[in-house]
Design an enzyme around this catalytic site. Structure first.
Site, PDB file in Angstrom:
ATOM      1  N   ALA A   1       0.870  -1.178   0.000  1.00  0.00           N
ATOM      2  CA  ALA A   1       0.000   0.000   0.000  1.00  0.00           C
ATOM      3  C   ALA A   1       0.907   1.227   0.000  1.00  0.00           C
ATOM      4  CB  ALA A   1      -0.883  -0.021   1.236  1.00  0.00           C
TER       5      ALA A   1
ATOM      6  N   GLY B   1       0.751  -4.887   1.152  1.00  0.00           N
ATOM      7  CA  GLY B   1      -0.485  -4.965   0.375  1.00  0.00           C
ATOM      8  C   GLY B   1      -0.272  -5.607  -0.992  1.00  0.00           C
TER       9      GLY B   1
ATOM     10  N   GLU C   1      -0.530  -9.196  -0.289  1.00  0.00           N
ATOM     11  CA  GLU C   1      -1.945  -9.457   0.022  1.00  0.00           C
ATOM     12  C   GLU C   1      -2.802  -9.463  -1.246  1.00  0.00           C
ATOM     13  OE1 GLU C   1      -1.967  -6.259   2.941  1.00  0.00           O
ATOM     14  OE2 GLU C   1      -2.478  -7.701   4.497  1.00  0.00           O
TER      15      GLU C   1
ATOM     16  N   GLU D   1       5.084  -4.878   7.151  1.00  0.00           N
ATOM     17  CA  GLU D   1       4.369  -3.781   7.818  1.00  0.00           C
ATOM     18  C   GLU D   1       4.862  -3.524   9.237  1.00  0.00           C
ATOM     19  OE1 GLU D   1       2.981  -6.247   6.077  1.00  0.00           O
ATOM     20  OE2 GLU D   1       1.274  -5.522   4.906  1.00  0.00           O
TER      21      GLU D   1
HETATM   22  C1  LIG Z   1      -9.392  -3.015   4.065  1.00  0.00           C
HETATM   23  C2  LIG Z   1      -7.987  -3.010   3.664  1.00  0.00           C
HETATM   24  C3  LIG Z   1      -7.215  -1.751   3.903  1.00  0.00           C
HETATM   25  C4  LIG Z   1      -5.913  -1.776   3.215  1.00  0.00           C
HETATM   26  C5  LIG Z   1      -4.796  -2.175   4.096  1.00  0.00           C
HETATM   27  C6  LIG Z   1      -3.508  -2.298   3.343  1.00  0.00           C
HETATM   28  C7  LIG Z   1      -2.392  -2.594   4.314  1.00  0.00           C
HETATM   29  C8  LIG Z   1      -1.086  -2.612   3.617  1.00  0.00           C
HETATM   30  C9  LIG Z   1      -0.051  -2.034   4.176  1.00  0.00           C
HETATM   31  C10 LIG Z   1       1.216  -1.952   3.437  1.00  0.00           C
HETATM   32  O1  LIG Z   1       1.362  -2.487   2.382  1.00  0.00           O
HETATM   33  S1  LIG Z   1       2.451  -1.030   4.176  1.00  0.00           S
HETATM   34  C11 LIG Z   1       3.751  -1.094   2.950  1.00  0.00           C
HETATM   35  C12 LIG Z   1       4.510  -2.377   2.961  1.00  0.00           C
HETATM   36  N1  LIG Z   1       5.626  -2.296   2.048  1.00  0.00           N
HETATM   37  C13 LIG Z   1       6.829  -1.858   2.411  1.00  0.00           C
HETATM   38  O2  LIG Z   1       7.079  -1.543   3.548  1.00  0.00           O
HETATM   39  C14 LIG Z   1       7.884  -1.802   1.318  1.00  0.00           C
HETATM   40  C15 LIG Z   1       8.359  -0.381   1.134  1.00  0.00           C
HETATM   41  N2  LIG Z   1       9.375  -0.298   0.103  1.00  0.00           N
HETATM   42  C16 LIG Z   1      10.635  -0.700   0.304  1.00  0.00           C
HETATM   43  O3  LIG Z   1      11.015  -1.179   1.338  1.00  0.00           O
HETATM   44  C17 LIG Z   1      11.598  -0.482  -0.840  1.00  0.00           C
HETATM   45  O4  LIG Z   1      11.040   0.473  -1.706  1.00  0.00           O
HETATM   46  C18 LIG Z   1      11.896  -1.782  -1.641  1.00  0.00           C
HETATM   47  C19 LIG Z   1      10.637  -2.472  -2.103  1.00  0.00           C
HETATM   48  C20 LIG Z   1      12.726  -2.753  -0.751  1.00  0.00           C
HETATM   49  C21 LIG Z   1      12.743  -1.413  -2.890  1.00  0.00           C
HETATM   50  O5  LIG Z   1      13.873  -0.666  -2.523  1.00  0.00           O
HETATM   51  P1  LIG Z   1      14.679   0.130  -3.649  1.00  0.00           P
HETATM   52  O6  LIG Z   1      15.838   0.756  -2.961  1.00  0.00           O
HETATM   53  O7  LIG Z   1      14.940  -0.744  -4.807  1.00  0.00           O
HETATM   54  O8  LIG Z   1      13.668   1.240  -4.169  1.00  0.00           O
HETATM   55  P2  LIG Z   1      13.234   2.595  -3.420  1.00  0.00           P
HETATM   56  O9  LIG Z   1      14.140   3.682  -3.791  1.00  0.00           O
HETATM   57  O10 LIG Z   1      13.002   2.338  -1.973  1.00  0.00           O
HETATM   58  O11 LIG Z   1      11.772   2.822  -4.066  1.00  0.00           O
HETATM   59  C22 LIG Z   1      11.606   3.463  -5.327  1.00  0.00           C
HETATM   60  C23 LIG Z   1      10.477   4.478  -5.180  1.00  0.00           C
HETATM   61  O12 LIG Z   1       9.308   3.790  -4.832  1.00  0.00           O
HETATM   62  C24 LIG Z   1       8.746   4.343  -3.647  1.00  0.00           C
HETATM   63  N3  LIG Z   1       8.064   3.288  -2.877  1.00  0.00           N
HETATM   64  C25 LIG Z   1       8.436   2.025  -2.696  1.00  0.00           C
HETATM   65  N4  LIG Z   1       7.556   1.373  -1.956  1.00  0.00           N
HETATM   66  C26 LIG Z   1       6.576   2.246  -1.650  1.00  0.00           C
HETATM   67  C27 LIG Z   1       5.370   2.156  -0.899  1.00  0.00           C
HETATM   68  N5  LIG Z   1       4.942   0.998  -0.334  1.00  0.00           N
HETATM   69  N6  LIG Z   1       4.614   3.253  -0.780  1.00  0.00           N
HETATM   70  C28 LIG Z   1       4.977   4.429  -1.379  1.00  0.00           C
HETATM   71  N7  LIG Z   1       6.103   4.562  -2.110  1.00  0.00           N
HETATM   72  C29 LIG Z   1       6.893   3.486  -2.250  1.00  0.00           C
HETATM   73  C30 LIG Z   1       9.954   4.900  -2.913  1.00  0.00           C
HETATM   74  O13 LIG Z   1       9.574   5.840  -1.955  1.00  0.00           O
HETATM   75  C31 LIG Z   1      10.767   5.461  -4.049  1.00  0.00           C
HETATM   76  O14 LIG Z   1      10.204   6.685  -4.475  1.00  0.00           O
HETATM   77  P3  LIG Z   1      10.937   8.083  -4.101  1.00  0.00           P
HETATM   78  O15 LIG Z   1      10.755   8.244  -2.630  1.00  0.00           O
HETATM   79  O16 LIG Z   1      12.375   7.927  -4.519  1.00  0.00           O
HETATM   80  O17 LIG Z   1      10.162   9.092  -4.886  1.00  0.00           O
END
Ligand SMILES: CCCCCCC/C=C/C(=O)SCCNC(=O)CCNC(=O)[C@H](O)C(C)(C)COP(=O)(O)OP(=O)(O)OC[C@H]1O[C@@H](n2cnc3c(N)ncnc32)[C@H](O)[C@@H]1OP(=O)(O)O
Length: 253
Positions: A64, A105, A108, A128
């Site tokens: 997400a 997400g 999921e 998460e």
């Molecule tokens: C009824 C249902 C309700 C809905 C509930 C849903 C619940 C879900 C919750 C979640 O999913 S919480 C998120 C879980 N995911 C994470 O924690 C992963 C986050 N990302 C990372 O750890 C890393 O990005 C990566 C996947 C390990 C890749 O690393 P890498 O160094 O290769 O790339 P980055 O430079 O980090 O990422 C590039 C770019 O993408 C943006 N980004 C990555 N993941 C997310 C994200 N989950 N949300 C928003 N943005 C994301 C990251 O910020 C980079 O962008 P910039 O900041 O450079 O602009």
């Protein structure tokens, strides 16, 4: 016009590609809205028999959208809900073709599909806990049912990622392909399913899903009722006649 998904059809297969490359397909509200609408459109289209959901080489979806969630405060009424569950209302089979990250997400969402095919590059996880929250779109439940308590606890509590081989061994993933063949191979399988009887395919999906929601006795009773009702369809007659006559069945009528 959708901006965060790309849509194609190949024969009777509808293909949806998550397309938010600058954010590793992070699942923001707009993307989930577009995805839900397109899934519903394919589900309503009699020319489509199966759906494939995929992402990019680097990410199926990295979760997400954390930046969108960050300012939200309890009780999040407008956030929890319908958008994330739309995929569960689809009656046609949906195959997730996962390459790269399927986290939070994203994992999921893949688990809400009917089966997961993975590239050898795929990485699954529920990280998460690192953000001070827990999975919120079924991760603790579907992951545990797929891989068992020990591995689900390990993944959810440590936030570690699992590669495609481990995910297949654990039962989360059905098939693994080299990354450059993932989509073509998944589409081939989807085309085979899409050529079958849509009624039987829909009933089969419904019955397998029922196994997660009910007792064995109730599930077997439900399966029996649907099995028997198929004998009232032209597709049962066509399928069995084709076998006896040593020809390919034609379920298009
Ligand atoms: C009824 C249902 C309700 C809905 C509930 C849903 C619940 C879900 C919750 C979640 O999913 S919480 C998120 C879980 N995911 C994470 O924690 C992963 C986050 N990302 C990372 O750890 C890393 O990005 C990566 C996947 C390990 C890749 O690393 P890498 O160094 O290769 O790339 P980055 O430079 O980090 O990422 C590039 C770019 O993408 C943006 N980004 C990555 N993941 C997310 C994200 N989950 N949300 C928003 N943005 C994301 C990251 O910020 C980079 O962008 P910039 O900041 O450079 O602009």
């Amino acid at each position: 016009m959708a901006e965060m998904i790309q849509v194609e059809t190949q024969g009777r297969v509808g293909l949806i590609r998550l397309y938010r490359p600058q954010a590793l397909n992070a699942l923001c509200d707009q993307l989930m809205e577009e995805l839900g609408s397109q899934l519903a459109a394919f589900d309503a289209d009699p020319a489509i028999g199966a759906i494939v959901l995929t992402g990019s080489e680097k990410a199926f979806a990295a979760g997400a959208d954390i930046k969108e969630m960050q300012p939200r405060t309890y009780p999040l009424e407008d956030f929890i809900g319908k958008r994330w569950e739309s995929i569960l209302r689809i009656r046609k089979p949906v195959i997730a073709a996962v390459a790269g990250f399927a986290l939070g997400g994203g994992c999921e969402l893949a688990m809400m599909c009917d089966t997961i095919f993975a590239a050898d590059t795929a990485k699954f996880g529920q990280p998460e806990i690192n953000l001070g929250v827990i999975p919120g779109a079924g991760g603790t439940q579907r992951l545990t049912r797929a891989v068992g308590k020990a591995k689900a606890m390990d993944l959810v509590l440590t936030a570690r990622m699992m590669d495609a081989a481990e995910a297949e061994r654990a039962g989360l993933v059905s098939r693994i392909f080299p990354a450059d063949q993932l989509l073509a191979e998944t589409l081939k399988v989807a085309e085979r399913i899409a050529a079958l009887s849509p009624v039987a395919v829909g009933f089969a999906k419904d019955c397998v899903n029922r196994a997660f929601e009910t007792t064995l006795t109730e599930g077997v009773r439900y399966e029996r009722a649907l099995f028997l009702s198929l004998f009232g369809t032209p597709h049962q007659r066509e399928g069995m006649a084709a076998f006896v006559e040593k020809r390919k069945p034609d379920f298009s009528a």
